[in-house]
Design a protein around this motif. Structure first.
Motif: not given
Length: 269
Positions: A14, A199, A220
């Motif tokens: 993240h 993700p 990601r």
């Protein structure tokens, strides 16, 4: 495994930029990757199997993977995620037991794939992994790899929808990430990222956009997979052919890391 490695590994998915994840095959390669700035290190099932003299594809004895995980985690200061292939069993209970051993050995994350099996089998394996992690008190990052693209499981026009349908099932079972291995087209990658609550991990392959573009598409995590190992083996083959042809050591020093540099790196770790 330091208690914060699993949490740190989650956070890396993240960050502002995609996580660039090199794949090692032994403690030496992992330490070298860490020294070059890798925020985390993964194993490649293929590279690990080849380094131990096995073929890829669930052929590696799981005990050898557990021992390697322990050796890697003992030397690394960054999170380690382990390529668990299909879990080395079709029995979810056996998969969970092996995962518990990998967690105890120091794995902060695990990759597990569906292959050609029905998605329901991976759903059950993921649930077993999550249960094992919860028992261990570790926030294990479970990266669910779907082989819709790599193995051509459906016609091209159905790939995105099929992958997203599987991703939703894997997320509900406890997966933390979606590995869309084999996806190359920017439009399809963007659709996968937009359509999944997990993700998305992409495999760095010829024809795949560079990291900056993948980040703009929503990716990601980007994995090297077996690519680094394949290139290393090509160089080994090239040098060995040359040496066996004429025994000339001149070529062995070309593009080589210095003995002292490598020895110092391994000795201080």
């Amino acid at each position: 495994m330091p208690a914060d490695h699993a949490a740190a590994f989650h956070a890396l998915h993240h960050a502002a930029s995609p996580l660039l994840l090199p794949n090692a095959w032994d403690p030496g390669s992992a330490l070298l990757m860490q020294s070059l700035g890798a925020a985390a290190v993964a194993t490649s099932s293929a590279a690990v199997a080849w380094a131990m003299g096995y073929g890829d594809g669930d052929r590696l004895p799981v005990a050898k993977l557990i021992a390697l995980t322990e050796a890697l985690a003992a030397r690394l200061a960054v999170p380690l995620t382990v390529d668990f292939e299909g879990g080395y069993s079709d029995d979810p209970q056996s998969v969970g037991a092996s995962a518990a051993a990998l967690i105890a050995a120091g794995a902060a994350g695990i990759n597990i794939e569906d292959g050609r099996a029905a998605p329901e089998l991976l759903v059950r394996k993921i649930a077993a992994l999550r249960e094992a992690a919860e028992r261990a008190g570790v926030r294990l990052f479970i990266n669910a790899r779907s082989d819709v693209y790599l193995k051509g499981l459906v016609p091209p026009e159905q790939r995105v929808d099929e992958l997203l349908a599987r991703a939703e099932r894997y997320a509900a079972a406890g997966a933390d990430g979606l590995f869309a291995a084999g996806a190359r087209a920017p439009g399809e990658i963007a659709a996968i990222c937009a359509g999944s609550r997990l993700p998305v991990n992409i495999l760095a392959l010829p024809g795949v956009p560079a990291a900056a573009e993948l980040g703009r598409l929503g990716v990601r995590r980007i994995s090297a997979g077996s690519g680094i190992a394949e290139s290393v083996c090509a160089r080994i083959a090239e040098l060995t052919r040359s040496f066996l042809a004429d025994g000339d050591g001149q070529v062995l020093g070309e593009r080589a890391m210095a003995y002292g540099e490598l020895n110092a790196l391994m000795a201080q770790a």
